[in-house]
Design a protein around this motif. Structure first.
Motif, PDB file in Angstrom:
ATOM      1  N   ARG A   6      79.235  24.394  17.379  1.00 40.14           N
ATOM      2  CA  ARG A   6      78.783  23.182  18.039  1.00 40.14           C
ATOM      3  C   ARG A   6      77.648  22.582  17.222  1.00 40.14           C
ATOM      4  O   ARG A   6      76.873  23.305  16.627  1.00 40.14           O
ATOM      5  CB  ARG A   6      78.286  23.463  19.468  1.00 40.14           C
ATOM      6  N   PRO A   7      77.496  21.263  17.210  1.00 35.56           N
ATOM      7  CA  PRO A   7      76.410  20.661  16.443  1.00 35.56           C
ATOM      8  C   PRO A   7      75.067  20.990  17.057  1.00 35.56           C
ATOM      9  O   PRO A   7      74.945  21.194  18.254  1.00 35.56           O
ATOM     10  CB  PRO A   7      76.712  19.161  16.532  1.00 35.56           C
ATOM     11  N   LEU A   8      74.060  21.018  16.195  1.00 36.28           N
ATOM     12  CA  LEU A   8      72.699  21.290  16.658  1.00 36.28           C
ATOM     13  C   LEU A   8      71.954  20.019  17.022  1.00 36.28           C
ATOM     14  O   LEU A   8      70.793  20.071  17.394  1.00 36.28           O
ATOM     15  CB  LEU A   8      71.918  22.035  15.570  1.00 36.28           C
ATOM     16  N   ALA A   9      72.624  18.876  16.957  1.00 40.96           N
ATOM     17  CA  ALA A   9      71.915  17.621  17.196  1.00 40.96           C
ATOM     18  C   ALA A   9      71.307  17.557  18.583  1.00 40.96           C
ATOM     19  O   ALA A   9      70.196  17.067  18.772  1.00 40.96           O
ATOM     20  CB  ALA A   9      72.873  16.451  16.994  1.00 40.96           C
ATOM     21  N   TRP A 287      69.831  28.298  10.968  1.00 40.74           N
ATOM     22  CA  TRP A 287      68.879  28.251   9.857  1.00 40.74           C
ATOM     23  C   TRP A 287      68.626  26.823   9.402  1.00 40.74           C
ATOM     24  O   TRP A 287      67.488  26.463   9.099  1.00 40.74           O
ATOM     25  CB  TRP A 287      69.393  29.079   8.678  1.00 40.74           C
ATOM     26  N   GLY A 288      69.663  26.001   9.345  1.00 35.58           N
ATOM     27  CA  GLY A 288      69.486  24.632   8.870  1.00 35.58           C
ATOM     28  C   GLY A 288      68.519  23.859   9.735  1.00 35.58           C
ATOM     29  O   GLY A 288      67.670  23.106   9.233  1.00 35.58           O
ATOM     30  N   PHE A 289      68.634  24.030  11.025  1.00 31.96           N
ATOM     31  CA  PHE A 289      67.708  23.349  11.930  1.00 31.96           C
ATOM     32  C   PHE A 289      66.276  23.817  11.703  1.00 31.96           C
ATOM     33  O   PHE A 289      65.340  23.018  11.654  1.00 31.96           O
ATOM     34  CB  PHE A 289      68.116  23.589  13.381  1.00 31.96           C
ATOM     35  N   LEU A 294      61.171  23.363  11.453  1.00 32.75           N
ATOM     36  CA  LEU A 294      60.215  24.324  11.993  1.00 32.75           C
ATOM     37  C   LEU A 294      59.503  25.201  10.963  1.00 32.75           C
ATOM     38  O   LEU A 294      58.300  25.417  11.060  1.00 32.75           O
ATOM     39  CB  LEU A 294      60.905  25.231  13.023  1.00 32.75           C
ATOM     40  N   TRP A 295      60.232  25.760  10.011  1.00 33.95           N
ATOM     41  CA  TRP A 295      59.592  26.727   9.111  1.00 33.95           C
ATOM     42  C   TRP A 295      58.400  26.127   8.380  1.00 33.95           C
ATOM     43  O   TRP A 295      57.319  26.705   8.342  1.00 33.95           O
ATOM     44  CB  TRP A 295      60.610  27.254   8.095  1.00 33.95           C
ATOM     45  N   ASP A 296      58.582  24.959   7.804  1.00 37.09           N
ATOM     46  CA  ASP A 296      57.501  24.358   7.020  1.00 37.09           C
ATOM     47  C   ASP A 296      56.341  23.917   7.906  1.00 37.09           C
ATOM     48  O   ASP A 296      55.179  24.140   7.581  1.00 37.09           O
ATOM     49  CB  ASP A 296      58.030  23.171   6.209  1.00 37.09           C
ATOM     50  N   SER A 297      56.652  23.314   9.047  1.00 36.71           N
ATOM     51  CA  SER A 297      55.577  22.826   9.911  1.00 36.71           C
ATOM     52  C   SER A 297      54.752  23.975  10.473  1.00 36.71           C
ATOM     53  O   SER A 297      53.517  23.902  10.527  1.00 36.71           O
ATOM     54  CB  SER A 297      56.148  21.971  11.048  1.00 36.71           C
ATOM     55  N   LEU A 298      55.416  25.071  10.874  1.00 36.55           N
ATOM     56  CA  LEU A 298      54.681  26.238  11.373  1.00 36.55           C
ATOM     57  C   LEU A 298      53.819  26.838  10.268  1.00 36.55           C
ATOM     58  O   LEU A 298      52.634  27.116  10.466  1.00 36.55           O
ATOM     59  CB  LEU A 298      55.663  27.289  11.893  1.00 36.55           C
ATOM     60  N   GLN A 299      54.414  27.030   9.091  1.00 30.88           N
ATOM     61  CA  GLN A 299      53.690  27.638   7.990  1.00 30.88           C
ATOM     62  C   GLN A 299      52.468  26.817   7.605  1.00 30.88           C
ATOM     63  O   GLN A 299      51.363  27.336   7.445  1.00 30.88           O
ATOM     64  CB  GLN A 299      54.617  27.797   6.779  1.00 30.88           C
ATOM     65  N   ARG A 300      52.661  25.503   7.428  1.00 27.58           N
ATOM     66  CA  ARG A 300      51.545  24.674   6.966  1.00 27.58           C
ATOM     67  C   ARG A 300      50.435  24.593   8.005  1.00 27.58           C
ATOM     68  O   ARG A 300      49.253  24.625   7.662  1.00 27.58           O
ATOM     69  CB  ARG A 300      52.044  23.272   6.600  1.00 27.58           C
ATOM     70  N   THR A 301      50.811  24.473   9.266  1.00 24.24           N
ATOM     71  CA  THR A 301      49.790  24.381  10.307  1.00 24.24           C
ATOM     72  C   THR A 301      48.932  25.644  10.341  1.00 24.24           C
ATOM     73  O   THR A 301      47.698  25.572  10.385  1.00 24.24           O
ATOM     74  CB  THR A 301      50.435  24.151  11.677  1.00 24.24           C
ATOM     75  N   MET A 302      49.587  26.801  10.328  1.00 23.36           N
ATOM     76  CA  MET A 302      48.836  28.053  10.382  1.00 23.36           C
ATOM     77  C   MET A 302      48.082  28.302   9.074  1.00 23.36           C
ATOM     78  O   MET A 302      46.942  28.771   9.086  1.00 23.36           O
ATOM     79  CB  MET A 302      49.787  29.211  10.675  1.00 23.36           C
ATOM     80  N   GLN A 363      61.461  40.406  22.585  1.00 28.30           N
ATOM     81  CA  GLN A 363      61.824  39.491  21.515  1.00 28.30           C
ATOM     82  C   GLN A 363      63.330  39.514  21.337  1.00 28.30           C
ATOM     83  O   GLN A 363      63.982  40.552  21.491  1.00 28.30           O
ATOM     84  CB  GLN A 363      61.132  39.836  20.195  1.00 28.30           C
ATOM     85  N   GLY A 364      63.893  38.341  21.009  1.00 28.18           N
ATOM     86  CA  GLY A 364      65.319  38.239  20.777  1.00 28.18           C
ATOM     87  C   GLY A 364      65.688  38.689  19.385  1.00 28.18           C
ATOM     88  O   GLY A 364      64.963  38.436  18.413  1.00 28.18           O
ATOM     89  N   THR A 365      66.832  39.333  19.250  1.00 26.44           N
ATOM     90  CA  THR A 365      67.258  39.835  17.944  1.00 26.44           C
ATOM     91  C   THR A 365      67.681  38.708  17.003  1.00 26.44           C
ATOM     92  O   THR A 365      67.776  38.934  15.791  1.00 26.44           O
ATOM     93  CB  THR A 365      68.419  40.828  18.094  1.00 26.44           C
ATOM     94  N   LEU A 366      67.946  37.503  17.529  1.00 30.98           N
ATOM     95  CA  LEU A 366      68.335  36.375  16.686  1.00 30.98           C
ATOM     96  C   LEU A 366      67.194  35.376  16.509  1.00 30.98           C
ATOM     97  O   LEU A 366      67.431  34.216  16.177  1.00 30.98           O
ATOM     98  CB  LEU A 366      69.562  35.659  17.272  1.00 30.98           C
ATOM     99  N   ASP A 367      65.977  35.819  16.707  1.00 33.92           N
ATOM    100  CA  ASP A 367      64.827  34.938  16.512  1.00 33.92           C
ATOM    101  C   ASP A 367      64.763  34.531  15.038  1.00 33.92           C
ATOM    102  O   ASP A 367      64.550  35.366  14.168  1.00 33.92           O
ATOM    103  CB  ASP A 367      63.538  35.661  16.915  1.00 33.92           C
ATOM    104  N   ALA A 368      64.943  33.234  14.774  1.00 34.93           N
ATOM    105  CA  ALA A 368      64.939  32.740  13.396  1.00 34.93           C
ATOM    106  C   ALA A 368      63.660  31.998  13.054  1.00 34.93           C
ATOM    107  O   ALA A 368      63.550  31.438  11.962  1.00 34.93           O
ATOM    108  CB  ALA A 368      66.140  31.824  13.155  1.00 34.93           C
ATOM    109  N   LEU A 369      62.695  31.996  13.957  1.00 38.06           N
ATOM    110  CA  LEU A 369      61.387  31.420  13.648  1.00 38.06           C
ATOM    111  C   LEU A 369      60.402  32.516  13.293  1.00 38.06           C
ATOM    112  O   LEU A 369      59.677  32.427  12.303  1.00 38.06           O
ATOM    113  CB  LEU A 369      60.870  30.597  14.835  1.00 38.06           C
TER     114      LEU A 369
END
Length: 459
Positions: A6-9, A287-289, A294-302, A363-369
């Protein structure tokens, strides 16, 4: 490349705020719609400003319509179809403590250190204190925590942690000061809420629990390690991990920012690099989403808060940087190579595992953040190494991910975490109030296909 069915949109529109929260001005009105009779005005010790209201329903079933919550604050964190409780009359107090930062726009106050306190008419003698996930505000847990505990008769208090939005690094003088303020604001509200409850009900709370997810999950751990006198116990969901050494919050996302483009472009070895960085097998469709949002915004903020001296790529579109990056990214950041002063600055904020009150972690085993092998699993080992394992239960929820807003994109794969959190809270209450120990720590198996994965979760 693996693709989602399904799309992530749909999820993307809701989950953009998962890490940082909304920066739009809140629609919650000032006292015009929060008009309160004098009987509903309760003084909050230490608060600079407080408004109160007697409400027919303190849960979101009532507060959305009455304007006593902000649905934008929990956008992307809940699963459509969740059955929420309702019909809890009582008093709501909204206000703020003295502070000099101004990023929280709720009530049009433009004032940080805002809080909400809810006092149900039928009180069970307990209090639950919460902080928001990410950099959200005080209403972020109204679905996940407030509704559930109010329906059981607990009083509830939540803080915005003292600063909100992606520029928390502007709050404070030293690296880490903004996060240190989170600790102070939780303790400040807990002390005040206990006094409010004592005055309102005529007796002190018999139990006080700390609860939270993500950034607030980190705070639950920190409070039980450092302020045990304030709390009876705590429950946390996929808490951020801060330690002086890797793995921690600053070294997981850069690896994904480097490896994901290879995976996306089908470069040999890209998938293996992602898995080696801790990003779990089965989470590939989201991962694409995470890469785009998320990855860059979380990393840079912290990183800007904890290591402002780093001078990485500045332009969007540089190697491995997402094309939509506004301020450049930390793709090439390597925490292990940073100066000792950076590690020392983080040490004062770090978790140790030395909890002094009962704690339930999930914690969820599929946590991708925040990959589970780089966060929840690590903290569980820290607790055991500190000799506090008898105070801890850790449940790895099969197919759970970081935010329930993604459930709509992958309903055949993802387990909603909200009911797991509710079950864990009930287990904590039984453990500390009745002496009934929770089940041993374990990996909770995936439910059968016919099960209600939105509203039910056993430990």
């Amino acid at each position: 490349m693996l693709k989602t069915t399904r799309p992530l949109a749909v999820a993307a529109a809701l989950l953009l705020a998962t890490t940082l929260g909304s920066t739009a001005a809140s629609a919650i009105p000032e006292s015009d719609s929060i008009a309160a009779a004098s009987a509903c005005r309760v003084r909050v010790p230490g608060a600079e400003h407080v408004i109160g209201a007697c409400l027919a329903d303190l849960t979101t079933a009532g507060t959305v319509a009455s304007g006593h919550t902000d649905p934008e604050d929990w956008a992307g964190l809940e699963t459509a179809g969740t059955v929420d409780p309702s019909g809890v009359p009582g008093v709501q107090l909204d206000g703020y403590f003295p502070d000099t930062s101004t990023t929280n726009t709720n009530h049009r106050w433009n004032h940080d250190s805002q809080f909400v306190i809810r006092l149900p008419r039928n009180w069970n003698g307990g209090l639950v204190v919460a902080g928001p996930p990410g950099l959200r505000e005080q209403y972020a847990n109204d679905r996940l925590i407030s509704d559930h505990v109010l329906a059981q008769g607990f009083a509830y208090a939540a803080t915005d942690k003292g600063n909100t939005g992606e520029r928390i690094y502007r709050d404070g003088r030293r690296p880490g000061d903004a996060i240190a303020e989170w600790h102070e604001r939780v303790a400040q509200l807990t002390v005040a809420a206990k006094q409010v409850a004592t005055r309102h009900y005529g007796r002190r709370p018999a139990t006080t629990f700390m609860a939270g997810a993500s950034a607030a999950g980190y705070l639950v751990r920190w409070q039980l390690e450092n302020n045990p006198g304030l709390f009876t116990g705590g429950v946390e969901l996929h808490g951020l991990l801060l330690t002086p050494d890797a793995p921690n919050i600053l070294d997981t996302a850069p690896a994904a920012l480097r490896a994901y483009p290879k995976f996306r472009d089908r470069v040999p070895g890209g998938l293996e690099e992602m898995h080696a960085a801790g990003y779990p097998v089965g989470s590939e469709p989201i991962w694409g989403f995470h890469y785009q949002n998320l990855w860059d915004s979380l990393q840079r903020t912290m990183r800007e808060e904890l290591d402002p001296g780093y001078d990485g790529p500045k332009e969007a579109g540089t190697p491995f940087c997402p094309a939509n990056t506004i301020k450049g990214c930390d793709t090439d950041y390597v925490y292990a190579d940073r100066p000792a002063a950076v590690h020392k600055a983080i040490e004062r904020l770090s978790s140790t595992g030395r909890i002094k009150r009962p704690l339930i972690s999930l914690q969820g085993t599929l946590d991708a953040l925040l990959p589970i092998t780089r966060s929840g699993d690590v903290y569980a080992r820290m607790v055991d190494d500190a000799g506090r394992g008898d105070l801890h239960r850790y449940y790895r929820v099969t197919n759970g991910t970081h935010a329930d807003g993604l459930y709509r994109a992958m309903p055949e794969v993802i387990q909603s975490m909200s009911p797991c959190f509710a079950t864990a809270f009930d287990a904590l209450a039984a453990w500390t109030r009745n002496g009934t120990p929770p089940p041993p720590s374990r990996t909770v198996p995936a439910p059968p296909e016919e099960a209600d994965r939105i509203n039910r979760c056993g430990l």
